[in-house]
Design a protein around this motif. Structure first.
Motif, PDB file in Angstrom:
ATOM      1  N   VAL A  42       6.570  12.931   1.564  1.00 30.59           N
ATOM      2  CA  VAL A  42       7.236  11.610   1.575  1.00 30.59           C
ATOM      3  C   VAL A  42       7.403  10.888  -0.152  1.00 30.59           C
ATOM      4  O   VAL A  42       6.680  11.649  -0.816  1.00 30.59           O
ATOM      5  CB  VAL A  42       6.494  10.521   2.130  1.00 30.59           C
ATOM      6  N   GLU A  43       7.898   9.899  -0.237  1.00 33.59           N
ATOM      7  CA  GLU A  43       8.089   9.383  -1.602  1.00 33.59           C
ATOM      8  C   GLU A  43       6.683   8.722  -1.832  1.00 33.59           C
ATOM      9  O   GLU A  43       6.336   8.133  -1.166  1.00 33.59           O
ATOM     10  CB  GLU A  43       9.199   8.442  -1.749  1.00 33.59           C
ATOM     11  N   ARG A  44       6.504   8.973  -3.197  1.00 34.90           N
ATOM     12  CA  ARG A  44       5.213   8.261  -3.721  1.00 34.90           C
ATOM     13  C   ARG A  44       5.493   6.795  -3.833  1.00 34.90           C
ATOM     14  O   ARG A  44       6.677   6.537  -4.464  1.00 34.90           O
ATOM     15  CB  ARG A  44       4.698   8.710  -5.247  1.00 34.90           C
ATOM     16  N   PRO A  45       4.772   5.990  -3.469  1.00 36.00           N
ATOM     17  CA  PRO A  45       4.911   4.388  -3.753  1.00 36.00           C
ATOM     18  C   PRO A  45       4.798   4.018  -4.922  1.00 36.00           C
ATOM     19  O   PRO A  45       4.020   4.723  -5.795  1.00 36.00           O
ATOM     20  CB  PRO A  45       4.175   3.947  -2.773  1.00 36.00           C
ATOM     21  N   THR A  46       5.384   2.849  -5.497  1.00 38.12           N
ATOM     22  CA  THR A  46       5.585   2.374  -6.711  1.00 38.12           C
ATOM     23  C   THR A  46       4.774   0.951  -6.372  1.00 38.12           C
ATOM     24  O   THR A  46       5.149   0.194  -5.579  1.00 38.12           O
ATOM     25  CB  THR A  46       6.881   2.031  -7.015  1.00 38.12           C
ATOM     26  N   PRO A  47       4.071   0.344  -7.164  1.00 37.72           N
ATOM     27  CA  PRO A  47       3.092  -0.727  -6.819  1.00 37.72           C
ATOM     28  C   PRO A  47       3.977  -1.857  -7.313  1.00 37.72           C
ATOM     29  O   PRO A  47       4.832  -1.847  -8.238  1.00 37.72           O
ATOM     30  CB  PRO A  47       1.979  -0.685  -8.102  1.00 37.72           C
ATOM     31  N   GLY A  48       3.835  -2.909  -6.382  1.00 41.97           N
ATOM     32  CA  GLY A  48       4.517  -4.273  -6.574  1.00 41.97           C
ATOM     33  C   GLY A  48       3.834  -5.291  -7.244  1.00 41.97           C
ATOM     34  O   GLY A  48       2.824  -5.013  -7.730  1.00 41.97           O
ATOM     35  N   GLU A  49       4.450  -6.557  -7.126  1.00 43.78           N
ATOM     36  CA  GLU A  49       3.733  -7.571  -7.831  1.00 43.78           C
ATOM     37  C   GLU A  49       2.175  -7.679  -7.006  1.00 43.78           C
ATOM     38  O   GLU A  49       2.010  -7.681  -5.874  1.00 43.78           O
ATOM     39  CB  GLU A  49       4.537  -8.883  -7.258  1.00 43.78           C
ATOM     40  N   GLY A  50       1.239  -7.673  -7.806  1.00 39.09           N
ATOM     41  CA  GLY A  50      -0.289  -7.893  -7.386  1.00 39.09           C
ATOM     42  C   GLY A  50      -0.708  -6.552  -6.722  1.00 39.09           C
ATOM     43  O   GLY A  50      -1.803  -6.682  -6.237  1.00 39.09           O
ATOM     44  N   GLU A  51      -0.145  -5.463  -6.792  1.00 37.32           N
ATOM     45  CA  GLU A  51      -0.611  -4.292  -6.472  1.00 37.32           C
ATOM     46  C   GLU A  51      -0.971  -3.091  -7.210  1.00 37.32           C
ATOM     47  O   GLU A  51      -0.635  -3.275  -8.383  1.00 37.32           O
ATOM     48  CB  GLU A  51       0.525  -3.656  -5.317  1.00 37.32           C
TER      49      GLU A  51
END
Length: 317
Positions: free
Chosen positions: A20-29
């Motif tokens: 699967v696609e590796r996630p990207t951290p969002g605000e506060g993550e």
């Protein structure tokens, strides 16, 4: 970039490891490179679709609750921890979507904490859900030094941590466990006494040893208030307190006995406390078996068969 993750595509499918696609951290993550995780009864319920009574599913969904790993990146607004630090925690949300059985996971910064140097990755990766639940139970019953605590279901994950943390406080723990592997495990966790739950009436056995009753009861097994209430009534001393993790504490059945249904909260302060307790407890880890990521199905099978302690999954690192 791609990664491997244990994914469920629908209620009529079995979960499997896929790219699967590796996630990207969002605000506060925080983006965590996951090293270890563990399997919980909650994970088994989610994987089998049984959790649809109380959780929403967003397919395809990556499964998994607990994690330990290394911070790989941080999103905007994150104040800590820093890239490269070892962290642990749990993913606890109303919707099943992005779980910890993956090589990378994004986590709100309030749902993780730094791993103490003395704590190994396997123990840290098994600590999240079971440890938070155990600590929440102990907070609910308020036991301290010189108290006596009955833990029903002590050989499982939550029971292992409840026994460890309570005994470290100077509490005398009476643990339900069958002779053999279960008894050895709870003794290593700090239990002072054991009661063989398979031999008959647990309440009668406890009351025989403690005629005045025990200070508190944590029941991790019984779902039925008609079972929980007689156990608590028969074993608690006057002024004693009880907790259930399976919503068996029904006020109408308990006739004024203080008892609560524990629903663990997740925040950084609790996780920090958890880390300190875990490193200061008995030297023997509650992890009794470790599975490579490719064998995660075998870990779930062992959990279903009634494995003792915590079952760890090694994902990376």
């Amino acid at each position: 970039m791609r990664m491997r993750a244990y994914q469920l595509t629908g209620f009529d499918a079995r979960p499997r490891i896929t790219d699967v696609e590796r996630p990207t951290p969002g605000e506060g993550e925080v983006l965590v490179e996951v090293r270890t995780s563990s399997v919980n009864p909650l994970d088994a319920n989610i994987a089998a679709g049984r959790a649809r009574r109380y959780k929403r599913y967003a397919f395809p969904a990556v499964l998994g609750t607990d994690f330990a790993g290394v911070v790989a990146a941080t999103g905007p607004g994150v104040t800590g921890p820093a890239v490269g630090e070892r962290v642990f925690g749990l993913l606890h949300a109303d919707t099943v979507r992005s779980g910890a059985f993956a090589e990378y996971v994004t986590v709100p910064q309030g749902q993780l904490a730094v791993i103490p140097a003395a704590l190994d990755d396997l123990t840290a990766g098994a600590l999240g859900l079971a440890g938070v639940t155990a600590l929440s139970c102990l907070d609910a019953v308020g036991v301290g030094k010189a108290d006596t605590l009955l833990v029903v279901g002590a050989s499982g994950g939550v029971g292992s941590f409840a026994t460890r943390f309570a005994s470290a406080r100077g509490v005398r723990v009476v643990a339900t466990a069958r002779p053999g592997a279960e008894e050895r495990h709870v003794r290593a966790a700090g239990a002072a006494e054991t009661v063989d739950w398979s031999a008959g009436d647990v309440a009668a056995a406890v009351r025989d040893r403690h005629p005045a009753g025990v200070t508190a009861v944590i029941d991790l097994v019984d779902r039925d208030p008609a079972v929980f209430a007689p156990l608590v009534t028969a074993t608690l001393a006057a002024g004693g307190r009880a907790a259930s993790t399976l919503r068996a504490a029904d006020p109408q059945s308990l006739h004024g006995i203080p008892a609560v249904n524990v629903r663990p909260r997740v925040d950084a302060e609790l996780l920090d406390r958890l880390a300190e307790l875990a490193q200061d407890g008995p030297r023997e880890s509650p992890v009794t078996a470790t599975y490579d990521f490719d064998r995660i199905d075998a870990a779930f099978a062992a959990l279903a068969a009634g494995a003792v302690g915590k079952l760890a999954v090694r994902i990376g690192g």
